[in-house]
Design a protein around this motif. Structure first.
Motif, PDB file in Angstrom:
ATOM      1  N   GLY A 174       0.684  -1.397  -0.461  1.00 56.10           N
ATOM      2  CA  GLY A 174      -0.277  -0.136   0.488  1.00 56.10           C
ATOM      3  C   GLY A 174       0.703   1.403  -0.041  1.00 56.10           C
ATOM      4  N   LEU A 175       2.173   1.397  -0.801  1.00 57.07           N
ATOM      5  CA  LEU A 175       3.077   2.506  -0.855  1.00 57.07           C
ATOM      6  C   LEU A 175       1.913   3.589  -1.930  1.00 57.07           C
ATOM      7  N   PRO A 176       2.628   4.916  -1.421  1.00 54.02           N
ATOM      8  CA  PRO A 176       1.796   5.930  -1.986  1.00 54.02           C
ATOM      9  C   PRO A 176       1.997   5.774  -3.715  1.00 54.02           C
ATOM     10  N   GLU A 177       0.837   6.107  -4.705  1.00 47.97           N
ATOM     11  CA  GLU A 177       1.438   5.598  -5.913  1.00 47.97           C
ATOM     12  C   GLU A 177       1.649   6.932  -7.295  1.00 47.97           C
ATOM     13  N   ARG A 178       3.240   7.762  -7.327  1.00 50.25           N
ATOM     14  CA  ARG A 178       2.901   8.874  -8.782  1.00 50.25           C
ATOM     15  C   ARG A 178       2.746   8.078  -9.778  1.00 50.25           C
ATOM     16  N   THR A 179       1.784   8.910 -10.111  1.00 47.18           N
ATOM     17  CA  THR A 179       1.839   8.410 -12.419  1.00 47.18           C
ATOM     18  C   THR A 179       2.590   9.936 -12.579  1.00 47.18           C
ATOM     19  N   ILE A 180       3.902   9.333 -14.034  1.00 48.12           N
ATOM     20  CA  ILE A 180       4.207  10.826 -14.198  1.00 48.12           C
ATOM     21  C   ILE A 180       3.960  11.063 -15.828  1.00 48.12           C
ATOM     22  N   THR A 181       2.749  12.211 -15.747  1.00 45.08           N
ATOM     23  CA  THR A 181       1.873  12.942 -17.335  1.00 45.08           C
ATOM     24  C   THR A 181       2.718  13.568 -18.350  1.00 45.08           C
ATOM     25  N   GLU A 182       4.093  13.689 -17.174  1.00 45.75           N
ATOM     26  CA  GLU A 182       4.461  14.851 -18.219  1.00 45.75           C
ATOM     27  C   GLU A 182       6.082  14.901 -17.920  1.00 45.75           C
ATOM     28  N   VAL A 183       7.033  14.300 -18.705  1.00 45.81           N
ATOM     29  CA  VAL A 183       8.590  15.328 -18.243  1.00 45.81           C
ATOM     30  C   VAL A 183       8.950  15.247 -19.452  1.00 45.81           C
TER      31      VAL A 183
END
Length: 278
Positions: free
Chosen positions: A164-173
């Motif tokens: 249940g770790l925090p989840e990061r979704t990268i949408t732009e780099v």
């Protein structure tokens, strides 16, 4: 959500770089075939598998899950593709330094990953690298800045995230650099790539103390903003250095940082504290 600007991120690529031979050889002409055989090959790298969760477990960035999604590289390729550098070991190799390996001939998003093809320059340092690249001895890595992202701070436990770790979704780099590396982050994994921040901070400790000092503060701000703990470490101290709460190496019982608050609660508290500041 906009990403924290000015904070460069290093991630290991998902595939081993490959070489393709020069294609100008004609089998019916020995002279041309020999000449083409001596030409430098083209380096091919696919470096970020989309929609694949991997764990970041970093002393500097914290511990969370991350993924990139299709479309996250499109704008940077369109606007900055010609400025992307291709270097060995992120330009910090003791012998090659920041010399470029070549200029990307192809840099594009494909359905599963960004894809790059780089004709290698005919240089002595590239010729030294070719045997190892041909043998698959190197991994790949890339450096970028997160421009757009979304977070889930309290996800339910799942198959891809049992803790249940925090989840990061990268949408732009914004992509700066990519290329082969001697020690890629967790090179045997297809999911579960590690942060390159720890390697970078070690390198900067010897080579660029001023840049490292700036990054110490930036990483501390990043962890605080998102309520992230670090492996076997506590909250950052006044100087931004991660503070220890775990036993020193060699002690019997390992521990992870626990402060009694969830990631979302820590983030809410930070937001409230910042709002109270004059």
């Amino acid at each position: 959500m906009r990403g924290m600007r000015g904070l460069y991120v290093i991630r290991g690529g998902t595939a081993t770089p490959t070489l393709t031979a020069a294609t100008s050889a004609r089998a019916d002409d020995e002279g041309q075939a020999a000449e083409a055989a001596d030409e430098m090959p083209t380096l091919t790298v696919a470096f970020s598998r989309f929609d694949t969760w991997y764990e970041i477990d970093s002393l500097w960035e914290g511990r969370f899950l991350e993924r990139t999604v299709q479309g996250s590289f499109k704008r940077t390729i369109k606007n900055n593709g010609g400025q992307v550098k291709v270097m060995f070991n992120h330009g910090r190799d003791m012998s090659i330094g920041a010399k470029v390996l070549g200029v990307p001939e192809v840099l594009e998003e494909r359905p599963d990953s960004p894809h790059m093809e780089v004709p290698l320059l005919d240089t002595s340092y590239n010729r030294d690298l070719v045997p190892g690249l041909r043998a698959g001895a190197y991994g790949s890595s890339f450096m970028f800045e997160v421009v757009g992202e979304s977070w889930n701070y309290e996800p339910e436990a799942s198959d891809h995230n049992p803790d249940g770790l925090p989840e990061r979704t990268i949408t732009e780099v914004k992509l700066f650099e990519a290329g082969p590396v001697t020690w890629p982050a967790n090179p045997d994994a297809t999911a579960g790539l590690r942060s390159g921040a720890d390697w970078l901070m070690d390198e900067l400790a010897e080579q660029d103390a001023a840049t490292r000092t700036d990054l110490v503060r930036s990483y501390a701000a990043f962890r605080a903003l998102h309520g992230l703990g670090t492996p076997d470490e506590g909250p950052a101290g006044p100087d931004g250095q991660p503070g220890r709460t775990a036993p020193a190496p060699g002690e019997d019982t390992p521990a992870r940082h626990v402060d009694g608050l969830s990631a979302a609660a820590r983030r809410r508290r930070l937001t409230i504290d910042l709002a109270r500041c004059p």
